[in-house]
Design a protein around this motif. Sequence first.
Motif, PDB file in Angstrom:
ATOM      1  N   GLN A   1       0.815  -1.219   0.000  1.00  0.00           N
ATOM      2  CA  GLN A   1       0.000   0.000   0.000  1.00  0.00           C
ATOM      3  C   GLN A   1       0.852   1.274   0.000  1.00  0.00           C
ATOM      4  OE1 GLN A   1      -2.919   0.235   3.152  1.00  0.00           O
ATOM      5  NE2 GLN A   1      -3.114   2.452   2.978  1.00  0.00           N
ATOM      6  N   GLY A   2       1.726   1.406   0.982  1.00  0.00           N
ATOM      7  CA  GLY A   2       2.509   2.631   1.093  1.00  0.00           C
ATOM      8  C   GLY A   2       3.440   2.842  -0.072  1.00  0.00           C
ATOM      9  N   LEU A   3       4.050   1.766  -0.541  1.00  0.00           N
ATOM     10  CA  LEU A   3       4.991   1.867  -1.656  1.00  0.00           C
ATOM     11  C   LEU A   3       4.291   2.379  -2.906  1.00  0.00           C
ATOM     12  CD1 LEU A   3       8.005   1.269  -2.005  1.00  0.00           C
ATOM     13  CD2 LEU A   3       7.374  -0.964  -2.932  1.00  0.00           C
ATOM     14  N   LEU A   4       3.099   1.869  -3.168  1.00  0.00           N
ATOM     15  CA  LEU A   4       2.356   2.306  -4.343  1.00  0.00           C
ATOM     16  C   LEU A   4       1.916   3.763  -4.215  1.00  0.00           C
ATOM     17  CD1 LEU A   4       0.180  -0.899  -4.921  1.00  0.00           C
ATOM     18  CD2 LEU A   4       2.225  -0.186  -6.183  1.00  0.00           C
ATOM     19  N   GLU A   5       1.462   4.144  -3.032  1.00  0.00           N
ATOM     20  CA  GLU A   5       1.031   5.528  -2.818  1.00  0.00           C
ATOM     21  C   GLU A   5       2.185   6.516  -2.954  1.00  0.00           C
ATOM     22  OE1 GLU A   5      -1.084   6.215   0.808  1.00  0.00           O
ATOM     23  OE2 GLU A   5      -2.317   4.429   0.573  1.00  0.00           O
ATOM     24  N   SER A   6       3.381   6.062  -2.647  1.00  0.00           N
ATOM     25  CA  SER A   6       4.525   6.967  -2.625  1.00  0.00           C
ATOM     26  C   SER A   6       4.969   7.432  -4.000  1.00  0.00           C
ATOM     27  CB  SER A   6       5.704   6.282  -1.932  1.00  0.00           C
ATOM     28  OG  SER A   6       6.259   5.257  -2.759  1.00  0.00           O
ATOM     29  N   GLN A   7       4.532   6.764  -5.046  1.00  0.00           N
ATOM     30  CA  GLN A   7       5.029   7.081  -6.381  1.00  0.00           C
ATOM     31  C   GLN A   7       4.700   8.516  -6.796  1.00  0.00           C
ATOM     32  OE1 GLN A   7       5.196   3.543  -9.300  1.00  0.00           O
ATOM     33  NE2 GLN A   7       3.326   3.174  -8.115  1.00  0.00           N
ATOM     34  N   GLU A   8       3.544   8.996  -6.413  1.00  0.00           N
ATOM     35  CA  GLU A   8       3.153  10.347  -6.778  1.00  0.00           C
ATOM     36  C   GLU A   8       4.036  11.394  -6.076  1.00  0.00           C
ATOM     37  OE1 GLU A   8      -0.770  13.295  -6.487  1.00  0.00           O
ATOM     38  OE2 GLU A   8      -0.943  11.173  -5.973  1.00  0.00           O
ATOM     39  N   ILE A   9       4.600  11.027  -4.944  1.00  0.00           N
ATOM     40  CA  ILE A   9       5.354  11.985  -4.124  1.00  0.00           C
ATOM     41  C   ILE A   9       6.854  11.829  -4.309  1.00  0.00           C
ATOM     42  CG2 ILE A   9       5.732  12.789  -1.754  1.00  0.00           C
ATOM     43  CD1 ILE A   9       2.976  11.346  -1.154  1.00  0.00           C
ATOM     44  N   LEU A  10       7.332  10.582  -4.310  1.00  0.00           N
ATOM     45  CA  LEU A  10       8.765  10.313  -4.355  1.00  0.00           C
ATOM     46  C   LEU A  10       9.258   9.886  -5.733  1.00  0.00           C
ATOM     47  CD1 LEU A  10       9.183   8.457  -0.948  1.00  0.00           C
ATOM     48  CD2 LEU A  10       9.580  10.864  -1.438  1.00  0.00           C
ATOM     49  N   GLY A  11       8.345   9.667  -6.646  1.00  0.00           N
ATOM     50  CA  GLY A  11       8.743   9.256  -7.971  1.00  0.00           C
ATOM     51  C   GLY A  11       8.366   7.816  -8.253  1.00  0.00           C
ATOM     52  N   PRO A  12       8.357   7.418  -9.520  1.00  0.00           N
ATOM     53  CA  PRO A  12       7.935   6.064  -9.908  1.00  0.00           C
ATOM     54  C   PRO A  12       8.898   5.003  -9.408  1.00  0.00           C
ATOM     55  CG  PRO A  12       8.882   7.211 -11.778  1.00  0.00           C
ATOM     56  CD  PRO A  12       8.760   8.226 -10.697  1.00  0.00           C
ATOM     57  N   LEU A  13       8.376   3.786  -9.285  1.00  0.00           N
ATOM     58  CA  LEU A  13       9.187   2.659  -8.835  1.00  0.00           C
ATOM     59  C   LEU A  13      10.003   2.052  -9.968  1.00  0.00           C
ATOM     60  CD1 LEU A  13       6.520   0.934  -6.581  1.00  0.00           C
ATOM     61  CD2 LEU A  13       8.524   2.207  -5.814  1.00  0.00           C
ATOM     62  N   THR A  14       9.626   2.356 -11.195  1.00  0.00           N
ATOM     63  CA  THR A  14      10.386   1.881 -12.353  1.00  0.00           C
ATOM     64  C   THR A  14      10.631   3.053 -13.275  1.00  0.00           C
ATOM     65  OG1 THR A  14       8.338   1.318 -13.525  1.00  0.00           O
ATOM     66  CG2 THR A  14       9.405  -0.427 -12.259  1.00  0.00           C
ATOM     67  N   SER A  15      11.700   2.959 -14.028  1.00  0.00           N
ATOM     68  CA  SER A  15      12.014   4.046 -14.965  1.00  0.00           C
ATOM     69  C   SER A  15      12.256   3.487 -16.362  1.00  0.00           C
ATOM     70  CB  SER A  15      13.261   4.793 -14.483  1.00  0.00           C
ATOM     71  OG  SER A  15      14.377   3.926 -14.418  1.00  0.00           O
TER      72      SER A  15
END
Length: 355
Positions: free
Chosen positions: A341-355
């Motif tokens: 949950q937290g990891l997915l939510e963080s993408q908008e704030i900290l950046g995407p999990l994949t590039s």
Amino acid sequence: MSKQRRHGAVEPHEDYGFFGPGSVVWKVWGYPTSLTVGFQRAVVVEELDPPLVAAVHRTQGIYQRPRTRYDRTLRYFAMVAFAGTREVCRAADVLVKVHSKAVGQLPYSEGTYDANDPASQLWIQLTGWHSILYAYERYGPGRLTEAEEAEYWEACATAAELQTCSPDDVPRTREGVRAYFERMRPQLSASPIARQAMNHLLRTELVLPPTPLWARPASMVVARAQRIATIATLPRWMRELAGIRQSRLLDALVVPVMKASFALAHLSPRLELRLLGRLSPSTVPVVAPIKLDIPPLRDEVLTPAEARTRHGYPKPAEAHLDLRARQATRVLGEGRAPSEQGLLESQEILGPLTS
């Protein structure tokens, strides 16, 4: 407004954050040593703490997605120093959720680990702020004045309010910081997973973007120089513990090279931003308004308490207790994988999990 129009691609921050212009934090963290050697030293040294490296090893993020993991972590570091208070409070809040999934059994001793544990968070906080200052002193302008140093460690305590640790536990002097690391030393361990993580994080080339064939030799030289410079900041006992080898000659030779390189880069804010973009693209929007002298929408600096009241966030130590309890039950009680949950939510704030 003229500056904002001239640099239209750069969004101004909402306010000056927790430190602002003229602060020693902006002076030290704004120098190019900080988000390069200083940051790399911090993440390498952190791995000697058994609970922390257990959490890192469980998630495997630094191995499976080294570039995005480095990018997201560096962005958060920079946000604390430079971003507006609403943005930082939001990032600190979601980081508690991200860390909630990093719980489990210690692999080499009895007990459990929890990335939100105040002791682990204090270790991260002090290792990070000490490493940033150490790199500034070694490869930058040199030591701060006594007054500046006192301000720096007070600012470290302020930033600790964005973690789950207590600002009361942050030393306020160089001697106090040394004493903290001496107390921690018997608890540190270069376990197999710690050595693996430290050597992996010293490979700067893993976080650089794809490079054209003609530019690869220069890219490798830069990566090698940063590795040498970072290792040169590590005390001998720490290197021996982790099995990291480097000659005293290299330690000495790298200093004038890095001092000259960083001083040259610091002459041009745009060059600094271009170089930062190579290491961490998502950090550039955080730092650019400061480097380009773009004023925020509100000319004010807030305390963490004022920011939490204004923006409606709880203290990180008190945030998401239900989620943290559920994650611990899933992992420690039921033997299941934690929620993302937290990891997915963080993408908008900290950046995407994949590039």
